[in-house]
Design a protein around this motif. Structure first.
Motif, mmCIF file in Angstrom:
data_model
loop_
_atom_site.group_PDB
_atom_site.id
_atom_site.type_symbol
_atom_site.label_atom_id
_atom_site.label_comp_id
_atom_site.label_asym_id
_atom_site.label_seq_id
_atom_site.Cartn_x
_atom_site.Cartn_y
_atom_site.Cartn_z
ATOM 1 N N SER A 146 0.839 -1.187 0.000
ATOM 2 C CA SER A 146 0.000 0.000 0.000
ATOM 3 C C SER A 146 0.880 1.245 0.000
ATOM 4 O O SER A 146 2.103 1.148 -0.137
ATOM 5 N N GLN A 147 0.252 2.412 0.158
ATOM 6 C CA GLN A 147 0.987 3.668 0.078
ATOM 7 C C GLN A 147 1.085 4.354 1.424
ATOM 8 O O GLN A 147 0.348 4.048 2.371
ATOM 9 N N GLY A 148 1.990 5.316 1.501
ATOM 10 C CA GLY A 148 2.196 6.076 2.721
ATOM 11 C C GLY A 148 1.016 6.976 3.023
ATOM 12 O O GLY A 148 0.208 7.315 2.147
ATOM 13 N N LEU A 149 0.918 7.409 4.261
ATOM 14 C CA LEU A 149 -0.239 8.157 4.718
ATOM 15 C C LEU A 149 -0.342 9.548 4.106
ATOM 16 O O LEU A 149 -1.422 10.145 4.105
ATOM 17 N N VAL A 202 4.167 -3.323 3.125
ATOM 18 C CA VAL A 202 4.978 -2.111 3.031
ATOM 19 C C VAL A 202 4.053 -0.934 2.757
ATOM 20 O O VAL A 202 2.975 -1.102 2.169
ATOM 21 N N ARG A 203 4.463 0.241 3.221
ATOM 22 C CA ARG A 203 3.781 1.488 2.867
ATOM 23 C C ARG A 203 4.820 2.394 2.229
ATOM 24 O O ARG A 203 5.758 2.835 2.895
ATOM 25 N N GLY A 204 4.655 2.654 0.963
ATOM 26 C CA GLY A 204 5.603 3.488 0.238
ATOM 27 C C GLY A 204 5.005 3.923 -1.070
ATOM 28 O O GLY A 204 3.812 3.738 -1.326
ATOM 29 N N GLY A 205 5.823 4.492 -1.934
ATOM 30 C CA GLY A 205 5.351 4.913 -3.236
ATOM 31 C C GLY A 205 5.079 3.730 -4.138
ATOM 32 O O GLY A 205 5.429 2.585 -3.825
#
Length: 319
Positions: free
Chosen positions: A143-146, A172-175
């Motif tokens: 998924s993506q960052g907040l 993971v949370r990132g671009g």
């Protein structure tokens, strides 16, 4: 406006993660080079921001595109940490209303215009055999960052199916570039982004691993549009990415350039004029700008325009 943008999910930690202080800074003196906050470098806001910054700089308004996020950019612009920013139409409304994920109303932001449409794209590997959003339950997913607007829209899409990210194994949370790498390394079955089309990150991922896009179907769209009217039903055509053999239903929304309400009216007017008069120059600089026209720029609805932008569109007969 509050009712139109009232989110269905409640995530206090999400709002707190965005909070960089709620007091609005006084307007800074105009810098020699204005900051234009966009997205992480794997998103489409960043290369489009680079293209627009280049055209503005060529025409006497020095602008530098910098990484940012669709949710964090309204805060950065509101507080005077950047002069221009990209966000999505629904995010703009949420920001002004102070709805989650925004920690407080941002009443001093205004729009200059739309630049392109953004499409929610949820990609999974063919080997996962996942063909629908509900089948993501229990699966390792990137998924993506907040700070990214994409993260909000992914939650909205999941909510339309009665799901949350807690139903998945978020690894993971990132671009989107980081998500694509996780897929290539077989650490995730898929990743997502709401971005212009085609996305270079998705193109590279589809070239590396056989993938498909998951549809957001009619019933889910009806649920979403009832609460977020700035979303439209859209189709990602077959052939957009390598191996994508069928059209895929999804949702789309406009990308907005935003500024503070106290930006000099003449400066705002000139920024809009330069972009509107250079659409042919911008079109080949990114695939998502192919459909950029003054008419698209002026089609902002449901969020307030800066007076300089309003004056340009009125004089041009576009509003």
């Amino acid at each position: 406006m509050t009712d139109l943008y009232k989110p269905r999910f409640k995530t206090k930690a999400f709002a707190l993660a965005l909070m960089t202080g709620t007091a609005l800074a006084s307007a800074p003196a105009l810098a020699e080079t204005m900051r234009f906050v966009t997205s992480n470098t794997g998103g489409t806001f960043y290369p489009i921001g680079v293209a627009i910054s280049q055209v503005l700089s060529e025409n006497g308004i020095s602008v530098s595109a910098e990484p940012g996020g669709g949710n964090s950019n309204p805060i950065s612009v509101s507080q005077g940490d950047a002069e221009l920013g990209f966000t999505f139409a629904p995010s703009f409304g949420m920001a002004m209303a102070g709805q989650e994920p925004f920690p407080a109303p941002l009443q001093n932001i205004r729009a200059l215009g739309y630049t392109h449409l953004n499409y929610t794209q949820i990609a999974v590997t063919l080997e996962s055999e996942i063909t629908s959003i509900p089948e993501l339950a229990g699966q390792p997913f990137a998924s993506q960052g907040l700070s990214a607007g994409s993260s909000t829209f992914f939650r909205i899409a999941l909510d339309a199916y009665g799901m949350t990210e807690d139903d998945m194994d978020i690894v993971v949370r990132g671009g989107p570039a980081q998500g694509a790498n996780m897929v290539r390394d077989r650490n995730a079955v898929g990743f997502h982004a709401t971005s212009g089309m085609p996305s270079g990150t998705f193109t590279e991922a589809f070239q590396s691993v056989p993938m498909r896009l998951l549809p957001i179907e009619d019933d889910a769209y009806a649920t979403i549009s009832a609460e977020y009217p700035t979303f439209a039903q859209a189709v990602i055509p077959a052939g957009t990415y390598p191996g994508l053999s069928e059209d895929v239903q999804t949702i789309s929304t406009g990308a907005v350039i935003l500024v503070r309400d106290d930006m000099d009216e003449e400066l705002a007017y000139e920024i809009v004029r330069i972009i509107a008069e250079n659409t042919a120059r911008l079109a080949p600089m990114h695939g998502a700008l192919t459909d950029l026209t003054p008419e698209l720029m002026a089609s902002v609805a449901g969020i307030p325009l800066h007076p300089g932008a309003e004056r340009y569109y009125t004089e041009a007969g576009l509003r």
